[in-house]
Scaffold this active site. Structure first.
Site, PDB file in Angstrom:
ATOM      1  N   CYS A 242      78.782   2.004 -87.439  1.00  0.00           N
ATOM      2  CA  CYS A 242      78.398   2.307 -86.056  1.00  0.00           C
ATOM      3  C   CYS A 242      79.207   3.475 -85.529  1.00  0.00           C
ATOM      4  O   CYS A 242      78.850   4.088 -84.538  1.00  0.00           O
ATOM      5  CB  CYS A 242      78.603   1.098 -85.171  1.00  0.00           C
ATOM      6  SG  CYS A 242      80.329   0.683 -84.987  1.00  0.00           S
TER       7      CYS A 242
ATOM      8  N   LYS B 203      77.191 -16.817 -86.307  1.00  0.00           N
ATOM      9  CA  LYS B 203      75.917 -16.552 -87.006  1.00  0.00           C
ATOM     10  C   LYS B 203      76.073 -15.189 -87.677  1.00  0.00           C
ATOM     11  O   LYS B 203      75.843 -14.154 -87.064  1.00  0.00           O
ATOM     12  CB  LYS B 203      74.770 -16.550 -85.991  1.00  0.00           C
ATOM     13  CG  LYS B 203      73.407 -16.915 -86.538  1.00  0.00           C
ATOM     14  CD  LYS B 203      72.894 -16.017 -87.629  1.00  0.00           C
ATOM     15  CE  LYS B 203      72.426 -14.675 -87.144  1.00  0.00           C
ATOM     16  NZ  LYS B 203      72.047 -13.761 -88.257  1.00  0.00           N
TER      17      LYS B 203
HETATM   18  P1  NAD Z   1      70.643  -5.985 -86.140  1.00  0.00           P
HETATM   19  O1  NAD Z   1      70.578  -5.803 -84.669  1.00  0.00           O
HETATM   20  O2  NAD Z   1      69.390  -5.871 -86.925  1.00  0.00           O
HETATM   21  O3  NAD Z   1      71.235  -7.436 -86.485  1.00  0.00           O
HETATM   22  C1  NAD Z   1      72.361  -7.945 -85.791  1.00  0.00           C
HETATM   23  C2  NAD Z   1      72.252  -9.463 -85.723  1.00  0.00           C
HETATM   24  O4  NAD Z   1      71.084  -9.811 -84.968  1.00  0.00           O
HETATM   25  C3  NAD Z   1      72.096 -10.114 -87.095  1.00  0.00           C
HETATM   26  O5  NAD Z   1      72.910 -11.268 -87.139  1.00  0.00           O
HETATM   27  C4  NAD Z   1      70.617 -10.446 -87.172  1.00  0.00           C
HETATM   28  O6  NAD Z   1      70.355 -11.618 -87.897  1.00  0.00           O
HETATM   29  C5  NAD Z   1      70.219 -10.649 -85.723  1.00  0.00           C
HETATM   30  N1  NAD Z   1      68.828 -10.239 -85.477  1.00  0.00           N
HETATM   31  C6  NAD Z   1      68.104  -9.295 -86.146  1.00  0.00           C
HETATM   32  N2  NAD Z   1      66.879  -9.175 -85.600  1.00  0.00           N
HETATM   33  C7  NAD Z   1      66.813 -10.048 -84.581  1.00  0.00           C
HETATM   34  C8  NAD Z   1      65.801 -10.378 -83.622  1.00  0.00           C
HETATM   35  N3  NAD Z   1      64.618  -9.792 -83.624  1.00  0.00           N
HETATM   36  N4  NAD Z   1      66.092 -11.312 -82.687  1.00  0.00           N
HETATM   37  C9  NAD Z   1      67.289 -11.919 -82.656  1.00  0.00           C
HETATM   38  N5  NAD Z   1      68.280 -11.645 -83.551  1.00  0.00           N
HETATM   39  C10 NAD Z   1      68.045 -10.728 -84.489  1.00  0.00           C
HETATM   40  O7  NAD Z   1      71.770  -4.972 -86.673  1.00  0.00           O
HETATM   41  P2  NAD Z   1      72.151  -4.634 -88.175  1.00  0.00           P
HETATM   42  O8  NAD Z   1      71.047  -3.826 -88.791  1.00  0.00           O
HETATM   43  O9  NAD Z   1      72.618  -5.834 -88.872  1.00  0.00           O
HETATM   44  O10 NAD Z   1      73.431  -3.697 -87.931  1.00  0.00           O
HETATM   45  C11 NAD Z   1      73.339  -2.312 -87.687  1.00  0.00           C
HETATM   46  C12 NAD Z   1      73.360  -1.990 -86.210  1.00  0.00           C
HETATM   47  O11 NAD Z   1      74.540  -2.529 -85.623  1.00  0.00           O
HETATM   48  C13 NAD Z   1      73.414  -0.504 -85.935  1.00  0.00           C
HETATM   49  O12 NAD Z   1      72.595  -0.229 -84.825  1.00  0.00           O
HETATM   50  C14 NAD Z   1      74.868  -0.249 -85.612  1.00  0.00           C
HETATM   51  O13 NAD Z   1      75.119   0.888 -84.803  1.00  0.00           O
HETATM   52  C15 NAD Z   1      75.218  -1.507 -84.885  1.00  0.00           C
HETATM   53  N6  NAD Z   1      76.648  -1.760 -84.900  1.00  0.00           N
HETATM   54  C16 NAD Z   1      77.330  -1.562 -83.738  1.00  0.00           C
HETATM   55  C17 NAD Z   1      78.702  -1.749 -83.704  1.00  0.00           C
HETATM   56  C18 NAD Z   1      79.476  -1.527 -82.432  1.00  0.00           C
HETATM   57  O14 NAD Z   1      80.614  -1.970 -82.363  1.00  0.00           O
HETATM   58  N7  NAD Z   1      78.926  -0.870 -81.431  1.00  0.00           N
HETATM   59  C19 NAD Z   1      79.377  -2.136 -84.861  1.00  0.00           C
HETATM   60  C20 NAD Z   1      78.637  -2.341 -86.028  1.00  0.00           C
HETATM   61  C21 NAD Z   1      77.266  -2.156 -86.037  1.00  0.00           C
END
Ligand code: NAD
Length: 506
Positions: A291, A183
């Site tokens: 991140c 996804k």
């Molecule tokens: P996000 O949490 O908004 O989204 C991640 C995934 O979750 C997406 O596929 C999205 O569709 C889904 N999602 C969003 N809201 C949801 C909800 N309410 N319920 C269920 N699923 C939901 O993250 P983002 O904005 O796409 O990415 C940025 C974040 O990811 C930052 O916090 C960053 O630090 C983190 N990140 C972490 C790493 C790591 O390895 N630690 C790597 C990359 C990004």
């Protein structure tokens, strides 16, 4: 932003991948995929229905019956071919990524390349998925382990690395014998879909890799699905914690890599030029949407006087559309991200931090509608200020200061997040002290963004990670397999036993 709009026929639609076929979703919910430098609508992405998720899982479950028994060499050769196809299509992949996500073309190639390294690692599976054997654990008895695939696994990925992070997941899951439902982020799924096409071209059989799109409802459906055995999630701490709790309650194996606030300690003996270059690159590259971006610089002792030179470095960076040559800082991914980051800069000022460099509303000729925020630097930042307490995920660097290394380490270990950190110093003793005492997953010594290469695993501490095994590297082999321990005795004349033994011994 309204995510639920009806598709207009003239705009391309992103397909689902189910059972080896790219199919149009029957959903009524769609979202625009927008070029963040221009606001041009590139395509529309469906929010898949429960029936479509069920179909994707069913096809993965069916494919597992044969894929799990496919010889290890045959699996490895598919990934050898896949890495070659990714290399051959690197330019096209990077261009798609830049158009939908915003990062510069060289950085988009980096995004694909860091994923490609995991594909290369997957093609080495013959040396990775090995069990253990102990000979003669009792008279004529051997014990050995089988690392067997789990079944249908799923991956949920964020917007900021739409090539690398899907490639962290499905190659390692599939090469270990599992089948997969991915996804991707609904904000930029197009490069992920091109990678899925290339995976099929490389020989991944129908049903082994499936892709569904959507947001909360599909993610919840994945967490609850009875036929999904394991989930790998990368994204924010809020969503990751929800996924972890919901999916583990449903009996799944789950790993969640989550949010960050990455501090870099600058010791006064650090190489100044190298350090300032590293800080500017790691804070403002990808518009801070990594991140592992450095979002807090902790200047120690005399290094506290380096702020003017840090500002001068930041001013040299060129802001613009990622597809233009010579650009260093592209746009933020969406209008919502733009509003959020600008709002947090305002909060920083209101909370009393000193705005040393204001990147709001930069002039970008030809791209007046783009979501641009230029490098922004605050000094005098302290815990309790919103720009320190929240993950900004934009090109905003907070400068804090410390009297000595102890104070700097204490600041970092008191932050809830533990994703990445770095120290800049020429002292081996200070570096060693730092690596010993810091409670953070990825640690850099004069390396600002220490993302591990694929023979090691990505990890994280505290609020940055849930689950005990990381993606890729050795750990992910354990994550995607079930250890079965076999204890075997083969009788011959010398080992045949006489009489019934009612004790626990072998
Ligand atoms: P996000 O949490 O908004 O989204 C991640 C995934 O979750 C997406 O596929 C999205 O569709 C889904 N999602 C969003 N809201 C949801 C909800 N309410 N319920 C269920 N699923 C939901 O993250 P983002 O904005 O796409 O990415 C940025 C974040 O990811 C930052 O916090 C960053 O630090 C983190 N990140 C972490 C790493 C790591 O390895 N630690 C790597 C990359 C990004």
């Amino acid at each position: 932003m309204d995510a639920t709009i009806t598709p207009k026929t003239q705009v391309a639609t992103v397909k689902l991948l189910i059972g080896g076929k790219f199919v149009e979703s029957k959903t009524t919910e769609w979202r625009d995929i927008v070029n963040p430098a221009t606001q041009e609508v590139l395509a529309r992405v469906p929010f898949a229905t429960q029936a479509e998720l069920d179909a994707a899982v069913a096809s993965a479950k069916d494919a597992f019956k044969t894929w799990r028994k496919t010889p290890i060499g045959a699996r490895a050769r598919i990934f050898l071919k896949y890495q070659q196809l990714i290399r051959e299509n690197m330019g096209e992949l990077a261009a798609i990524l830049t158009a939908e996500q915003g990062k510069t073309l060289p950085d988009a190639e980096g995004d694909v390349f860091r994923g490609l390294e995991v594909v290369e690692h997957a093609s080495n599976i013959g040396n990775l998925q090995l069990g253990e054997l102990a000979n003669n654990v009792a008279n004529g008895v051997d014990t050995y382990t089988l690392l067997q695939p789990l079944g249908v696994c799923a991956g949920i990925t964020p917007f900021n690395f739409p090539a690398m992070i899907p490639l962290w997941m499905f190659p390692m899951a599939i090469v270990t014998g599992n089948t997969f439902v991915l996804k991707p982020s609904e904000q930029d799924p197009m490069v992920t879909m091109r990678l899925a096409e290339l995976a099929l071209e490389a020989g991944i059989p129908p049903g082994v890799l499936n892709v569904v799109h959507g947001g909360e409802a599909v993610v919840n459906g994945i967490c609850d699905h009875k036929d999904i055995k394991a989930i790998s999630f990368v994204g924010s701490t809020k969503v990751g914690t929800h996924v972890y709790n919901r999916a583990t309650l449903a009996g799944k194996r789950v790993q969640c890599m989550m949010g960050a606030k990455n501090h870099a300690i600058v010791m006064p003996d650090a190489n100044k030029e190298q350090t300032l270059n590293a800080l500017a690159g790691a804070s403002f590259g990808a518009a801070g949407q990594r991140c592992m971006a450095v979002s807090v610089a902790v200047l120690v002792g005399e290094a506290r006087n380096w702020v003017p030179e840090l500002i001068a470095k930041a001013r040299t960076l060129k802001i613009g559309a990622g597809a233009e040559k010579g650009v260093d800082v592209g746009p933020l991914v969406s209008c919502a991200a733009y509003e959020r980051v600008n709002g947090l800069i305002e909060r920083g000022v209101a909370d009393g931090a000193k705005l040393e460099l204001d990147g709001r509303k930069p002039t970008v000729p030809g791209y007046e509608k783009g979501n641009f925020v230029g490098p922004t630097i605050f000094s005098g930042v302290k815990p309790g200020m919103t720009i320190y307490d929240q993950e900004v995920f934009g090109p905003v660097l907070c400068v804090a200061d410390a009297e000595n290394i102890d104070e700097a380490i204490e600041l970092i270990n008191s932050n809830p997040n533990g994703n990445g950190t770095a120290i800049f110093t020429q002292s081996g003793a200070a570096a060693r002290r730092f690596q010993e005492d810091i409670d953070v997953g990825q640690v850099g010594i004069n390396v600002p963004i220490p993302v591990p290469v694929p023979m090691f695993s990505f990890t994280g501490s505290r609020a940055s990670k849930l689950g005990d095994l990381g993606p890729y590297g050795k750990q992910v082999i354990m994550f995607y397999t079930q250890t079965k321990t076999v204890t075997a005795r083969w009788f011959d004349d010398s080992t045949v036993s006489h009489g019934v033994n009612t004790t626990i011994s072998l």
